[in-house]
Design a protein around this motif. Sequence first.
Motif, PDB file in Angstrom:
ATOM      1  N   ALA A 233       5.590  -4.099  -4.407  1.00 31.75           N
ATOM      2  CA  ALA A 233       5.411  -2.868  -5.176  1.00 31.75           C
ATOM      3  C   ALA A 233       6.387  -2.821  -6.353  1.00 31.75           C
ATOM      4  N   ALA A 234       7.631  -3.215  -6.106  1.00 36.29           N
ATOM      5  CA  ALA A 234       8.620  -3.231  -7.187  1.00 36.29           C
ATOM      6  C   ALA A 234       8.221  -4.222  -8.271  1.00 36.29           C
ATOM      7  N   GLY A 235       7.666  -5.360  -7.867  1.00 32.68           N
ATOM      8  CA  GLY A 235       7.219  -6.338  -8.848  1.00 32.68           C
ATOM      9  C   GLY A 235       6.090  -5.817  -9.712  1.00 32.68           C
ATOM     10  N   ILE A 236       5.175  -5.063  -9.094  1.00 36.45           N
ATOM     11  CA  ILE A 236       4.055  -4.496  -9.851  1.00 36.45           C
ATOM     12  C   ILE A 236       4.539  -3.409 -10.806  1.00 36.45           C
ATOM     13  N   LEU A 237       5.421  -2.532 -10.331  1.00 33.15           N
ATOM     14  CA  LEU A 237       5.875  -1.409 -11.149  1.00 33.15           C
ATOM     15  C   LEU A 237       6.789  -1.855 -12.288  1.00 33.15           C
ATOM     16  N   THR A 238       7.633  -2.843 -12.035  1.00 31.60           N
ATOM     17  CA  THR A 238       8.552  -3.304 -13.080  1.00 31.60           C
ATOM     18  C   THR A 238       7.974  -4.438 -13.907  1.00 31.60           C
ATOM     19  N   HIS A 239       6.882  -5.020 -13.418  1.00 36.03           N
ATOM     20  CA  HIS A 239       6.231  -6.145 -14.092  1.00 36.03           C
ATOM     21  C   HIS A 239       7.223  -7.281 -14.324  1.00 36.03           C
ATOM     22  N   SER A 240       8.057  -7.525 -13.328  1.00 36.56           N
ATOM     23  CA  SER A 240       9.059  -8.582 -13.425  1.00 36.56           C
ATOM     24  C   SER A 240       9.304  -9.170 -12.038  1.00 36.56           C
ATOM     25  N   PRO A 241       9.793 -10.407 -11.973  1.00 34.70           N
ATOM     26  CA  PRO A 241      10.077 -11.019 -10.664  1.00 34.70           C
ATOM     27  C   PRO A 241      11.137 -10.219  -9.911  1.00 34.70           C
ATOM     28  N   GLN A 242      10.981 -10.174  -8.605  1.00 37.86           N
ATOM     29  CA  GLN A 242      11.916  -9.445  -7.761  1.00 37.86           C
ATOM     30  C   GLN A 242      12.515 -10.379  -6.710  1.00 37.86           C
ATOM     31  N   PRO A 243      13.812 -10.239  -6.427  1.00 39.80           N
ATOM     32  CA  PRO A 243      14.403 -10.999  -5.317  1.00 39.80           C
ATOM     33  C   PRO A 243      13.963 -10.379  -3.995  1.00 39.80           C
ATOM     34  N   ALA A 244      13.100 -11.054  -3.278  1.00 39.34           N
ATOM     35  CA  ALA A 244      12.507 -10.463  -2.077  1.00 39.34           C
ATOM     36  C   ALA A 244      13.559 -10.083  -1.042  1.00 39.34           C
ATOM     37  N   LEU A 245      14.635 -10.872  -0.956  1.00 33.79           N
ATOM     38  CA  LEU A 245      15.659 -10.575   0.049  1.00 33.79           C
ATOM     39  C   LEU A 245      16.390  -9.268  -0.245  1.00 33.79           C
ATOM     40  N   LEU A 246      16.321  -8.784  -1.472  1.00 34.95           N
ATOM     41  CA  LEU A 246      16.890  -7.481  -1.800  1.00 34.95           C
ATOM     42  C   LEU A 246      16.255  -6.394  -0.944  1.00 34.95           C
ATOM     43  N   TYR A 247      14.998  -6.566  -0.607  1.00 31.67           N
ATOM     44  CA  TYR A 247      14.264  -5.585   0.191  1.00 31.67           C
ATOM     45  C   TYR A 247      14.167  -6.013   1.660  1.00 31.67           C
ATOM     46  N   LEU A 248      14.069  -7.310   1.891  1.00 33.35           N
ATOM     47  CA  LEU A 248      13.835  -7.789   3.255  1.00 33.35           C
ATOM     48  C   LEU A 248      15.080  -7.708   4.132  1.00 33.35           C
ATOM     49  N   VAL A 249      16.241  -7.963   3.561  1.00 31.57           N
ATOM     50  CA  VAL A 249      17.467  -7.943   4.370  1.00 31.57           C
ATOM     51  C   VAL A 249      17.750  -6.546   4.921  1.00 31.57           C
ATOM     52  N   PRO A 250      17.798  -5.495   4.083  1.00 31.40           N
ATOM     53  CA  PRO A 250      18.027  -4.160   4.659  1.00 31.40           C
ATOM     54  C   PRO A 250      16.911  -3.717   5.600  1.00 31.40           C
ATOM     55  N   ALA A 251      15.670  -4.098   5.283  1.00 30.09           N
ATOM     56  CA  ALA A 251      14.537  -3.625   6.076  1.00 30.09           C
ATOM     57  C   ALA A 251      14.474  -4.270   7.457  1.00 30.09           C
ATOM     58  N   THR A 252      15.012  -5.474   7.593  1.00 31.27           N
ATOM     59  CA  THR A 252      14.977  -6.149   8.895  1.00 31.27           C
ATOM     60  C   THR A 252      16.289  -6.000   9.653  1.00 31.27           C
ATOM     61  N   LEU A 253      17.391  -6.233   8.976  1.00 34.65           N
ATOM     62  CA  LEU A 253      18.693  -6.196   9.644  1.00 34.65           C
ATOM     63  C   LEU A 253      19.140  -4.767   9.935  1.00 34.65           C
TER      64      LEU A 253
END
Length: 371
Positions: free
Chosen positions: A318-338
């Motif tokens: 979603a962040a990639g679509i809204l910002t139209h730029s590459p996103q570091p997936a771990l920025l979202y995955l680390v807090p969401a899982t850990l």
Amino acid sequence: MEPLWKLAYLLEPASVTLILTAVAVTFGSAFRALNYGKDMERNRDLSEASITLDGSQALMIPILSSCSLLLMFYLFSSVSQLLTAFTAVASVSSLFFCLYPYVTYIRSIFGLVDPYVSRCCSKSFTRSQGILVLVCIGIVVAWLVSGHWVLNNLLGISICIAFVSHVRLPNIKICVILLVCLFVYDIFWVFFSERFFGANVMVSVATQQASNPVHTVANSLSLPGLQMITKKLELPVKIVFPRDLLGGMVPGGNTSDFMMLGLGDMAIPSMLLALVLSFDYQKSRDSTGTFDLFSSKGHKYFWYALSGYAIGLVAALAAGILTHSPQPALLYLVPATLGPIIVISWFRKELPELWEGTKSNLNDKSRLLEV
């Protein structure tokens, strides 16, 4: 910033397929790691022992990954054929590792005889193993010739599953060290590398295609059918899906573009999932002697981590679509899982046990139950 209605692109076939595939791979990787660990305990097969990371190794992974990233950024064209050859060998081994349990299951169902046919490197090979090796080689050769994205994904998924099974985290403490370091690593190389190196290093490396050594050899020998062999290959270090999959159109370029997700964005969270799945298994086994992941009873940290992974992945897309730029997936995955694991285990007063880890009882083979 794009308008919010563009989040509807998350419902496009390419986006949905990417999300479902990534979640399925993390799920399967964790279970394969659990069953592989139980097999190693049962057989005490030290020749195929997995690697358990310690704190220093966890700290070194982001450093070595950064060095590899820079090497690929500056010298990719020089080493791409060597990387392709190495990847092909690793893919054959990973495919064999992933498919052999199914071959064993089918053989046991039909009661098929599987005689030993040869010995290699002090190990005996059965007929089914030999056939499976040939099948795996055939799949890799098909990828080298065609470069098709489906085969690329198949090889990438098998590498991810094999990696998670052989490289393990002993406890949440080491997991936190690794994930936090990779969290910073991913953010730096996606958001800030252009300031230091003149280009987005992570994106540049992720989107480069490797030279195909098969095409090079065929061209030098003037072999027939040269036009059928692709000159460039997407290395299976990511899974890719065409943006126009099934007629959909996710923004990001022309219809020949691909949506992609790096293997690290599946493998690293999968290591956490494998850790908490092992913890769930041991706690359930100790309390009831059985393990039912789908039961309403028990700890089931695995489901919190898997749900967090799905939410984090959707947030990254979603962040990639809204910002139209590459996103570091771990920025979202680390807090969401850990995050959920630490918070829930703290409320349950099990964080100290998760933090230091538990050791399975290698002597009590009778308690090793298949999931």
